[in-house]
Design an enzyme around this catalytic site. Structure first.
Site, mmCIF file in Angstrom:
data_model
loop_
_atom_site.group_PDB
_atom_site.id
_atom_site.type_symbol
_atom_site.label_atom_id
_atom_site.label_comp_id
_atom_site.label_asym_id
_atom_site.label_seq_id
_atom_site.Cartn_x
_atom_site.Cartn_y
_atom_site.Cartn_z
ATOM 1 N N LYS A 283 -24.255 0.028 -105.631
ATOM 2 C CA LYS A 283 -24.172 1.329 -106.294
ATOM 3 C C LYS A 283 -24.528 1.144 -107.771
ATOM 4 O O LYS A 283 -23.998 0.245 -108.434
ATOM 5 C CB LYS A 283 -22.744 1.867 -106.148
ATOM 6 C CG LYS A 283 -22.623 3.355 -106.293
ATOM 7 C CD LYS A 283 -21.344 3.863 -105.651
ATOM 8 C CE LYS A 283 -21.225 5.344 -105.854
ATOM 9 N NZ LYS A 283 -20.211 5.963 -104.997
ATOM 10 N N GLU A 361 -10.060 14.402 -94.886
ATOM 11 C CA GLU A 361 -9.135 15.465 -95.284
ATOM 12 C C GLU A 361 -8.231 15.898 -94.139
ATOM 13 O O GLU A 361 -7.062 16.242 -94.352
ATOM 14 C CB GLU A 361 -9.906 16.671 -95.826
ATOM 15 C CG GLU A 361 -10.541 16.463 -97.202
ATOM 16 C CD GLU A 361 -11.834 15.667 -97.184
ATOM 17 O OE1 GLU A 361 -12.324 15.347 -96.083
ATOM 18 O OE2 GLU A 361 -12.353 15.350 -98.281
ATOM 19 N N ARG A 389 -12.048 22.126 -94.290
ATOM 20 C CA ARG A 389 -12.208 21.454 -93.002
ATOM 21 C C ARG A 389 -10.865 21.027 -92.419
ATOM 22 O O ARG A 389 -10.803 20.612 -91.269
ATOM 23 C CB ARG A 389 -13.162 20.277 -93.120
ATOM 24 C CG ARG A 389 -12.743 19.190 -94.024
ATOM 25 C CD ARG A 389 -13.661 17.988 -93.889
ATOM 26 N NE ARG A 389 -15.068 18.378 -93.856
ATOM 27 C CZ ARG A 389 -16.078 17.528 -93.679
ATOM 28 N NH1 ARG A 389 -15.833 16.259 -93.516
ATOM 29 N NH2 ARG A 389 -17.320 17.931 -93.680
HETATM 30 C C1 TPP Z 1 -15.505 16.364 -97.121
HETATM 31 C C2 TPP Z 1 -15.795 15.765 -98.467
HETATM 32 N N1 TPP Z 1 -14.808 15.186 -99.170
HETATM 33 C C3 TPP Z 1 -15.058 14.680 -100.395
HETATM 34 C C4 TPP Z 1 -16.301 14.730 -100.922
HETATM 35 C C5 TPP Z 1 -16.551 14.226 -102.346
HETATM 36 N N2 TPP Z 1 -17.440 13.064 -102.340
HETATM 37 C C6 TPP Z 1 -18.742 13.180 -102.651
HETATM 38 S S1 TPP Z 1 -19.555 11.755 -102.567
HETATM 39 C C7 TPP Z 1 -18.159 10.913 -102.153
HETATM 40 C C8 TPP Z 1 -18.202 9.431 -101.938
HETATM 41 C C9 TPP Z 1 -19.236 9.088 -100.921
HETATM 42 O O1 TPP Z 1 -19.229 7.709 -100.685
HETATM 43 P P1 TPP Z 1 -20.376 7.079 -99.796
HETATM 44 O O2 TPP Z 1 -20.597 7.892 -98.589
HETATM 45 O O3 TPP Z 1 -20.031 5.655 -99.581
HETATM 46 O O4 TPP Z 1 -21.677 7.233 -100.678
HETATM 47 P P2 TPP Z 1 -22.025 6.510 -102.076
HETATM 48 O O5 TPP Z 1 -21.698 7.498 -103.130
HETATM 49 O O6 TPP Z 1 -21.221 5.258 -102.191
HETATM 50 O O7 TPP Z 1 -23.475 6.241 -101.995
HETATM 51 C C10 TPP Z 1 -17.073 11.775 -102.069
HETATM 52 C C11 TPP Z 1 -15.680 11.372 -101.732
HETATM 53 C C12 TPP Z 1 -17.303 15.354 -100.159
HETATM 54 N N3 TPP Z 1 -18.554 15.486 -100.613
HETATM 55 N N4 TPP Z 1 -17.039 15.845 -98.946
#
Ligand code: TPP
Length: 655
Positions: A283, A361, A389
Site C-alpha cells: 500500500k 458490519e 447493510r
Molecule cells: C461496507 C464498507 N465498510 C467500510 C468501508 C470503508 N472502507 C473503504 S476502503 C476500506 C479498506 C479496504 O481495505 P482493502 O480491501 O484491503 O483495500 P486497500 O485499501 O488495502 O487496497 C474500508 C474499511 C466501505 N467502503 N464499505
C-alpha cells in the site's frame, strides 16, 4: 508529451515495451501524488495497484471483458488508463470525476457502489449471465483487497463461485496486509501464512534482488515482507483453504512485477474456470510518505485528521474515553475503521475492550448483541452509510431482544466528495423503523457528550447517536425546555412558525429564524435532541403556531419530519407541517456545503421557502395584492395560534 498522455484507452497499452511500462508506472504515480494531494482522495490504495491495473488492462479486453473493483476506491489508475487523464484534476470536485468507478463516466466502469466486499457477487452474476447469453469468451475480473475479503458477502460469493466450475471468473486478491489498519482476523493470518510458502520465497527473492534497485522503494518493502515472514512460526499449508473450496489458486505473486502479474493473468484467463490469483502489493508503493505512514499508509488524504481536534469524530472519541474510564462494562466495536471513527484513544486506553471485526458490519452488530446479552454495553462506532447493510441485524438481533447497544453513526447526513454511496442519508429513516430504538442527534459538542452519556445509560433497548462529517460548530445553550427538548429561541408576540431543527440543523434553524424575524415572522426554534421517540410536547407547541417546519439532514422519506407529521395527524393537530430534508435521490459528490445548497437546505433557502409557506397561509387582504412569496406579506395578523387556519385552502399542496 508523457507516455501517459498517449494512452487514450487500454488498447494503447498493449503496444508498449516493458521499459515503457516501467516509465508509465512512474508517470502514473507522479500524477496520483500530484493530483490527490490537492483534490483529496484515496492515495495509498491506488499507488499500490499501478502495475496490477496496467497488467489487467493489457491482458484483458475491457469493456468486453469486465473489471469489477471491490469498493472502487483503488480505481484511479484504471481511470487514468481509460481516457480520463485530462479530467483527473477534477477528481471528487462538484461536476468532476467521481472518486469511485462511474457508469456515467466510462464504459469501462461497472460497479460504483463503494460499499466493500460486493465484487465477487457482482462478478459471479456477470460471469453466469455471459455464459447463459451465449458469450462464453467474455472473462470477468474482480479485484478485491484483503480488507474487503474480510466481509461476509465475499465468502458467500466464494461459496457460490466454487460451485460454478465453468464460470470465466478471475478473482484477484490484492493483498497488502492492510485495510485502513493492518487487516485482522483469521483470514488475514491465513493470507500471511501463504506468504511464507515456498512459492512466496521466490517472490521474496525477487523482491530482495530487484527492489533495492527500484527508485523510492527497496529496503522498507523487503523488510516489511520479510518481517511478516519471520513473524509466522507455523508454516501452514498454503492455498489449501481456497483449494479445499474447489477454487483454483494461483500465487502468491509480486504485484509490483508487471510482467509476472501478466503471466499469471494469462494463465488464469486460459484456465477457463474460476481462479483466485493472490497478488502481494504494498500500500502506498513508490511514495515514501505513504509507505512509511504508520497509521494507514495514507489510505486517504487528508488522513485520519478525520478525527482531528474539533471534529465530531474527535468529540465523540474524547467522550468515549471518559465514559470508558467510568464504566468498565462499556466496550467499543469498529468495522475496520478505528481511527476514522475516533476510537483510537479508547483503544489505546482500553485495548481489551475494543473489537475491530474487519469490514464486517453485520457481524459487528450481531456480535454487539452477544456482548450485550453477556452483560456489557457495546458502542458500535460506524459510518452511517455502512449501517445500511446491517439493518436486519439491528432490527432483529438487537431490536427484537431490546438489547442495550449504542450505535454511534458518524458521517450522518451529507458527507460530500465521496458521493452517492457515502451520504449518510438513510439511517434517520431506517432507524425510525426499529421498535424501541431511541435516536439522538446532538447539535454541538456539549450535546454529543450529554446525549452519548444518556444513550449508554439506556439499559432496555438500543440507542443511536448520529452526527455529521466535519467540524463541530459553536455551542448554543437552550433558553427554555419544551418537554425533553431544548428551545433555542422564542419569538416575540407572534408565534408563526415552530421550527424544529435536527442536530446541527437546529443551528441553521436559528439563522433562519433571524432572517424570518426581519420579515415580521415570529419563529420558535426547537432542538428535539431525541428524534425517536418523538417528544409529545410537540403536539401542544404545534397548536400554538401557524406552521410547523422540520429541518433534517436525512432523506425526506420516513425521517423525523414524517414522524412529527404522523404524531400531529394522530392527535388531530391540523397545523400544516413542512418537512425539509434531502431529496430521496442518489446525490452526486461535491462539498457538503454544495450538496446542502443543491438540496435547498441553506439558511437563506430555508428562510425563503418558509416565508413562502407562511404567506400561502395568510389570507390576502384587499390592500395586499402582493405575490404570496413576497416577504412583505408574511404572517400577518396575529400571534394567535391558528388551528383555524388549517381550513384555508392551500394554493399548492404542502410538500
Ligand atoms: C461496507 C464498507 N465498510 C467500510 C468501508 C470503508 N472502507 C473503504 S476502503 C476500506 C479498506 C479496504 O481495505 P482493502 O480491501 O484491503 O483495500 P486497500 O485499501 O488495502 O487496497 C474500508 C474499511 C466501505 N467502503 N464499505
Amino acid at each position: 508529451m508523457t507516455l501517459l498522455e498517449c494512452i487514450n484507452g487500454p488498447e494503447d497499452l498493449k503496444i508498449l515495451s516493458q521499459d515503457q511500462l516501467t516509465r508509465l508506472a512512474g508517470e502514473i504515480r507522479d500524477v496520483l501524488v500530484d493530483t490527490v494531494t490537492k483534490t483529496s482522495g484515496h492515495l495509498g490504495p491506488n499507488l499500490g495497484v499501478v502495475e496490477l491495473t496496467i497488467a489487467i488492462h493489457r491482458v484483458f479486453d475491457s469493456p468486453r471483458d469486465r473489471i469489477v473493483f471491490d469498493t472502487g476506491h483503488q480505481a484511479y489508475v484504471h481511470k487514468l488508463l481509460t481516457g480520463r487523464l485530462a479530467r483527473f484534476g477534477t477528481l471528487r470536485q462538484r461536476g468532476g470525476l467521481t472518486g469511485y468507478p462511474s457508469r456515467a463516466e466510462s464504459e469501462h466502469d461497472m460497479v460504483e457502489n463503494s460499499h466493500a466486499s460486493t465484487s465477487l457477487s457482482y462478478a459471479d452474476g456477470l460471469a453466469k449471465a455471459y455464459k447463459l447469453r451465449g458469450e462464453p469468451d467474455r472473462t470477468v475480473v474482480a479485484v478485491i483487497g484483503d480488507g474487503a475479503l474480510t466481509g461476509g458477502m465475499a465468502w458467500e460469493a466464494l461459496n457460490n463461485i466454487a460451485a460454478a466450475r465453468d464460470s470465466r471468473l478471475i478473482m484477484i486478491v490484492n493483498d497488502n496486509g492492510w485495510s485502513y489498519q493492518p487487516t485482522i482476523g483469521g483470514l488475514a493470518e491465513h493470507l500471511a501464512a501463504i506468504r511464507v510458502n515456498p512459492r512466496y520465497e521466490h517472490v521474496l527473492d525477487y523482491i530482495k534482488t530487484t527492489l533495492p534497485r527500484a527508485p523510492l522503494v527497496g529496503a522498507p518493502l523487503y523488510g516489511t515482507l520479510h518481517g511478516i515472514k519471520k513473524g509466522i512460526k507455523d508454516v501452514l499449508q498454503p492455498q489449501v483453504m481456497f483449494e479445499d473450496l474447489g477454487l483454483k489458486y494461483v500465487g502468491p505473486i509480486d504485484g509490483h512485477d508487471e510482467r509476472q502479474v501478466e503471466t499469471a493473468l494469462r494463465r488464469a484467463r486460459d484456465f477457463g474456470g474460476p481462479v483466485l490469483l493472490h497478488v502481494i502489493t504494498r500500500k502506498g508503493f513508490g511514495y515514501p510518505a505513504a509507505e512509511q505512514n504508520e497509521i494507514d499508509c495514507l489510505h486517504q488524504v487528508p488522513g485520519p485528521s478525520s478525527a482531528a481536534p474539533g471534529t465530531w469524530s474527535r468529540v465523540f472519541g474524547d467522550e468515549m474515553l471518559a465514559i470508558g474510564a467510568r464504566r468498565p462494562d462499556v466496550v467499543a466495536i469498529t468495522a475496520a475503521m478505528l481511527y476514522p471513527t475516533g476510537l483510537a484513544q479508547f483503544a489505546a486506553a482500553f485495548p481489551d475492550r475494543v473489537y475491530d471485526v474487519g469490514i464486517a458490519e453485520q457481524h459487528a452488530v450481531t456480535s454487539a448483541a452477544g456482548l450485550a446479552m453477556g452483560g456489557l454495553h457495546p458502542v458500535v462506532a460506524i459510518y452511517s452509510t455502512f449501517l445500511n447493510r446491517a439493518f436486519d441485524q439491528t432490527l432483529m438481533d438487537v431490536g427484537l431482544h431490546r438489547l442495550p447497544v449504542t450505535f454511534v453513526l458518524d458521517r450522518a447526513g451529507v458527507t460530500g466528495p465521496d458521493g452517492a454511496s457515502h451520504h449518510g442519508m438513510w439511517d434517520g429513516s431506517l432507524m425510525q423503523l426499529v421498535p424501541g430504538m431511541k435516536i439522538a442527534a446532538p447539535r454541538d459538542a456539549k450535546r454529543v457528550a450529554e446525549l452519548l452519556n444518556q444513550a449508554v445509560e439506556v439499559s432496555d433497548g438500543p440507542t443511536v447517536v448520529r452526527f455529521p462529517k466535519g467540524n463541530v460548530g459553536g455551542e448554543v445553550e437552550a433558553v427554555a425546555k419544551l418537554g425533553g427538548m431544548d428551545v433555542l429561541r422564542e419569538p416575540g408576540e407572534d408565534r408563526d412558525v415552530l421550527l424544529v431543527g435536527v442536530g446541527p440543523m437546529a443551528l441553521t434553524g436559528l439563522e433562519v429564524a433571524g432572517r424570518l424575524t426581519g420579515h415580521g415572522i415570529g419563529v420558535t426554534v426547537v432542538d428535539p435532541r431525541w428524534t425517536k421517540p418523538v417528544d409529545e410536547a410537540l403536539i401542544g407547541a404545534a397548536r400554538r403556531h401557524r406552521l410547523v417546519a422540520v429541518v433534517e439532514d436525512n432523506g425526506r422519506v420516513g425521517g423525523f419530519g414524517d414522524a412529527v407529521a404522523r404524531l400531529l395527524r394522530d392527535h388531530d393537530v391540523d397545523v400544516p407541517v413542512k418537512t425539509f430534508g434531502l431529496p430521496q435521490e442518489f446525490l452526486a459528490h461535491g462539498t457538503r456545503e454544495e450538496v446542502l445548497e443543491e438540496a435547498g437546505l441553506t439558511a437563506q433557502q430555508l428562510a425563503l421557502r418558509i416565508t413562502e409557506a407562511v404567506a400561502r397561509r395568510t389570507p390576502a387582504s384587499p390592500a395586499s395584492s402582493a405575490s404570496p412569496a413576497s416577504p412583505a406579506s408574511p404572517a400577518s395578523s396575529a400571534g394567535a395560534s391558528s388551528a383555524e387556519d388549517q381550513d384555508t385552502p392551500e394554493p399548492r399542496p404542502v410538500e
